[in-house]
Design a protein around this motif. Structure first.
Motif, PDB file in Angstrom:
ATOM      1  N   ILE A  19       0.877  -1.174   0.000  1.00 48.24           N
ATOM      2  CA  ILE A  19       0.000   0.000   0.000  1.00 48.24           C
ATOM      3  C   ILE A  19       0.915   1.225   0.000  1.00 48.24           C
ATOM      4  O   ILE A  19       1.860   1.293   0.804  1.00 48.24           O
ATOM      5  CB  ILE A  19      -0.895   0.021   1.258  1.00 48.24           C
ATOM      6  N   GLU A  20       0.637   2.153  -0.902  1.00 49.66           N
ATOM      7  CA  GLU A  20       1.569   3.273  -1.053  1.00 49.66           C
ATOM      8  C   GLU A  20       1.184   4.417  -0.118  1.00 49.66           C
ATOM      9  O   GLU A  20       0.709   5.465  -0.545  1.00 49.66           O
ATOM     10  CB  GLU A  20       1.590   3.732  -2.514  1.00 49.66           C
ATOM     11  N   ARG A  21       1.342   4.201   1.163  1.00 54.60           N
ATOM     12  CA  ARG A  21       1.202   5.278   2.154  1.00 54.60           C
ATOM     13  C   ARG A  21       1.755   4.744   3.477  1.00 54.60           C
ATOM     14  O   ARG A  21       1.869   3.529   3.671  1.00 54.60           O
ATOM     15  CB  ARG A  21      -0.249   5.718   2.304  1.00 54.60           C
ATOM     16  N   ALA A  22       2.066   5.641   4.391  1.00 52.21           N
ATOM     17  CA  ALA A  22       2.583   5.221   5.698  1.00 52.21           C
ATOM     18  C   ALA A  22       1.412   4.748   6.560  1.00 52.21           C
ATOM     19  O   ALA A  22       0.333   5.353   6.526  1.00 52.21           O
ATOM     20  CB  ALA A  22       3.283   6.404   6.370  1.00 52.21           C
ATOM     21  N   MET A  23       1.598   3.662   7.296  1.00 61.14           N
ATOM     22  CA  MET A  23       0.530   3.159   8.163  1.00 61.14           C
ATOM     23  C   MET A  23       1.100   2.806   9.538  1.00 61.14           C
ATOM     24  O   MET A  23       2.236   2.343   9.650  1.00 61.14           O
ATOM     25  CB  MET A  23      -0.137   1.919   7.542  1.00 61.14           C
ATOM     26  N   THR A  24       0.280   3.001  10.564  1.00 59.77           N
ATOM     27  CA  THR A  24       0.647   2.581  11.913  1.00 59.77           C
ATOM     28  C   THR A  24       0.086   1.176  12.141  1.00 59.77           C
ATOM     29  O   THR A  24      -0.721   0.680  11.339  1.00 59.77           O
ATOM     30  CB  THR A  24       0.015   3.528  12.953  1.00 59.77           C
ATOM     31  N   ASP A  25       0.470   0.566  13.281  1.00 57.74           N
ATOM     32  CA  ASP A  25      -0.070  -0.758  13.634  1.00 57.74           C
ATOM     33  C   ASP A  25      -1.598  -0.695  13.646  1.00 57.74           C
ATOM     34  O   ASP A  25      -2.283  -1.588  13.161  1.00 57.74           O
ATOM     35  CB  ASP A  25       0.379  -1.187  15.041  1.00 57.74           C
ATOM     36  N   GLU A  26      -2.095   0.412  14.220  1.00 48.95           N
ATOM     37  CA  GLU A  26      -3.539   0.567  14.348  1.00 48.95           C
ATOM     38  C   GLU A  26      -4.203   0.663  12.972  1.00 48.95           C
ATOM     39  O   GLU A  26      -5.229   0.030  12.704  1.00 48.95           O
ATOM     40  CB  GLU A  26      -3.826   1.848  15.181  1.00 48.95           C
ATOM     41  N   ASN A  27      -3.593   1.452  12.081  1.00 48.32           N
ATOM     42  CA  ASN A  27      -4.111   1.562  10.699  1.00 48.32           C
ATOM     43  C   ASN A  27      -4.199   0.191  10.054  1.00 48.32           C
ATOM     44  O   ASN A  27      -5.165  -0.133   9.369  1.00 48.32           O
ATOM     45  CB  ASN A  27      -3.188   2.411   9.810  1.00 48.32           C
ATOM     46  N   VAL A  28      -3.141  -0.616  10.245  1.00 51.89           N
ATOM     47  CA  VAL A  28      -3.095  -1.939   9.606  1.00 51.89           C
ATOM     48  C   VAL A  28      -4.218  -2.814  10.130  1.00 51.89           C
ATOM     49  O   VAL A  28      -4.933  -3.475   9.363  1.00 51.89           O
ATOM     50  CB  VAL A  28      -1.717  -2.608   9.848  1.00 51.89           C
ATOM     51  N   ARG A  29      -4.415  -2.804  11.444  1.00 48.26           N
ATOM     52  CA  ARG A  29      -5.484  -3.632  12.046  1.00 48.26           C
ATOM     53  C   ARG A  29      -6.849  -3.224  11.489  1.00 48.26           C
ATOM     54  O   ARG A  29      -7.647  -4.052  11.073  1.00 48.26           O
ATOM     55  CB  ARG A  29      -5.458  -3.507  13.572  1.00 48.26           C
ATOM     56  N   THR A  30      -7.094  -1.914  11.463  1.00 45.67           N
ATOM     57  CA  THR A  30      -8.389  -1.421  10.967  1.00 45.67           C
ATOM     58  C   THR A  30      -8.566  -1.798   9.504  1.00 45.67           C
ATOM     59  O   THR A  30      -9.643  -2.223   9.070  1.00 45.67           O
ATOM     60  CB  THR A  30      -8.443   0.125  11.102  1.00 45.67           C
ATOM     61  N   PHE A  31      -7.488  -1.649   8.754  1.00 41.69           N
ATOM     62  CA  PHE A  31      -7.529  -1.964   7.322  1.00 41.69           C
ATOM     63  C   PHE A  31      -7.896  -3.440   7.107  1.00 41.69           C
ATOM     64  O   PHE A  31      -8.752  -3.770   6.274  1.00 41.69           O
ATOM     65  CB  PHE A  31      -6.158  -1.637   6.717  1.00 41.69           C
ATOM     66  N   LEU A  32      -7.239  -4.334   7.874  1.00 40.72           N
ATOM     67  CA  LEU A  32      -7.490  -5.769   7.687  1.00 40.72           C
ATOM     68  C   LEU A  32      -8.916  -6.132   8.083  1.00 40.72           C
ATOM     69  O   LEU A  32      -9.587  -6.925   7.402  1.00 40.72           O
ATOM     70  CB  LEU A  32      -6.477  -6.586   8.491  1.00 40.72           C
ATOM     71  N   GLN A  33      -9.386  -5.529   9.174  1.00 36.20           N
ATOM     72  CA  GLN A  33     -10.769  -5.811   9.598  1.00 36.20           C
ATOM     73  C   GLN A  33     -11.755  -5.353   8.527  1.00 36.20           C
ATOM     74  O   GLN A  33     -12.686  -6.070   8.170  1.00 36.20           O
ATOM     75  CB  GLN A  33     -11.066  -5.100  10.924  1.00 36.20           C
ATOM     76  N   SER A  34     -11.520  -4.161   8.004  1.00 31.11           N
ATOM     77  CA  SER A  34     -12.470  -3.654   7.009  1.00 31.11           C
ATOM     78  C   SER A  34     -12.401  -4.455   5.709  1.00 31.11           C
ATOM     79  O   SER A  34     -13.345  -4.476   4.930  1.00 31.11           O
ATOM     80  CB  SER A  34     -12.223  -2.167   6.731  1.00 31.11           C
ATOM     81  N   ALA A  35     -11.274  -5.156   5.484  1.00 34.05           N
ATOM     82  CA  ALA A  35     -11.167  -5.996   4.283  1.00 34.05           C
ATOM     83  C   ALA A  35     -11.763  -7.384   4.522  1.00 34.05           C
ATOM     84  O   ALA A  35     -11.803  -8.205   3.606  1.00 34.05           O
ATOM     85  CB  ALA A  35      -9.705  -6.117   3.878  1.00 34.05           C
ATOM     86  N   GLY A  36     -12.157  -7.679   5.776  1.00 30.75           N
ATOM     87  CA  GLY A  36     -12.852  -8.948   6.045  1.00 30.75           C
ATOM     88  C   GLY A  36     -12.056  -9.973   6.812  1.00 30.75           C
ATOM     89  O   GLY A  36     -12.502 -11.108   6.990  1.00 30.75           O
TER      90      GLY A  36
END
Ligand code: SF4
Length: 357
Positions: free
Chosen positions: A262-279
């Protein structure tokens, strides 16, 4: 011929007599100099466009051992070719090498620079190098080394692009009747070992008596375009069977294996939220590791997060609010770590992540 060009021509006419004896005495013993087979010359020239001589030696020996003929290269499976190219960067050059090998295997190796330039991936420099070294044609090969030597020799301060075509035109008529290949290589060798970018070894130079510069004041430095800096997040999906890779479909390293990006900086929290929203439901995210990878025109500031889950990441659905995807979930495929290390070619931009698997 104008007076200035006449005096330049006179200086250049002296080059074969000055350089060839020096080359005979001083040339390095390099694996691609064992013979002048056009295939060997061509492979070495493509490798040397991007790699220092010392680093290219082992790659070259390994490549030629596996693919000793143009026919073998033409028929090599792409994954094996990329594996052999690993560490040399610019995989598009390996692809072009194979495209050209298929043509040369069918139609024979072209013998002149003009014919060689019709093959994929062969420009003026490479065509001149192959035509002169393998086929003894008076075809100059003007690269950065040669521009440096001649701009200093002639005291010519014009920009390097202008010099490139000017020197190719001026050198062609001064090629010797014999030893065209050695003459080409003597110029390259002088630039690589004596007339080096800074602090040239002028006192050891066979051109000292005719050189107008005798220092590193030339050539005029190119103004380099600033590299674009990009933040990159990698997700290293892992399960019992291994780690997930996908083939890149766009941008640099297109067609090569990489991790989910993913072409942007992410925190641990961003990653967790991202994965949850992806299912993804059950997963854990490991500590991130940072790495900077520099390409010629881009710089990636990377952070890689190991993601452990028995759910298949290929079945996830992209969240609609993330626009910086550089990978598709559906193209992810899991491979055992040993297979990734030994059989797949993973570009060095991603290879450092293997220690996190
Ligand atoms: S004398 Fe010095 S500057 Fe001139 S060509 Fe030789 S090494 Fe280069």
């Amino acid at each position: 011929m104008e007076t200035n060009e006449q005096s330049v021509h006179e200086i250049l006419l002296r080059l074969p007599a000055l350089l060839l004896p020096w080359y005979d005495q001083n040339k390095r013993d390099l694996p691609w100099r064992k013979n002048t087979d056009p295939y060997r010359v061509w492979v070495s020239e493509i490798m040397l466009q991007q790699t220092r001589v010392e680093a290219a030696k082992d790659h070259y020996i390994r490549f030629l051992k596996e693919l000793p003929t143009v026919q073998a290269l033409a028929e090599c499976p792409e994954e094996k070719l990329f594996k052999l190219w690993e560490g040399l960067g610019y995989y598009s050059r390996a692809k072009n090498l194979q495209k050209a090998a298929k043509i040369a295997a069918e139609q024979g190796f072209p013998r002149t620079a003009d014919q060689l330039k019709k093959l994929p991936g062969i420009g003026d420099y490479t065509a001149g190098a192959i035509a002169s070294i393998a086929f003894e044609q008076p075809s100059p090969a003007v690269d950065g080394n040669v521009i440096r030597v001649l701009s200093r020799l002639l005291g010519d301060a014009r920009d390097q692009e202008t010099l490139k075509s000017a020197f190719a035109r001026l050198l062609a008529p001064v090629y010797p009747h014999e030893r065209c290949g050695d003459f080409t290589q003597s110029l390259m060798e002088l630039g690589a070992t004596v007339c080096v970018p800074s602090s040239p070894l002028c006192l050891a130079c066979p051109l000292l008596s005719v050189c107008k510069t005798k220092s590193d004041a030339l050539p005029t430095k190119k103004i380099k375009a600033e590299r674009r800096k990009t933040d990159v997040t990698l997700l290293l999906f892992q399960n019992q069977s291994g780690a997930a890779l996908c083939k890149r479909t766009e941008g640099v390293l297109k067609g090569m294996y990489g991790f989910f990006m993913i072409e942007r900086a992410m925190t641990d929290e961003n990653v967790r939220t991202f994965l949850q929203s992806a299912g993804m439901k059950q997963f854990s995210v490991g500590a991130p590791h940072a790495h900077k990878h520099v390409f010629s025109h881009i710089e990636w500031n990377m952070r890689a997060f190991p993601v452990y889950s028995e759910e298949n990441a290929a079945h996830l659905c992209p969240a609609t609010d993330v626009r910086e995807y550089r990978s598709d979930f559906s193209s992810l495929e899991y491979f055992p770590k040993e297979k990734i290390e030994r059989e797949l070619s993973l570009p060095s931009a991603f290879r450092w992540c293997l220690k996190l698997l």
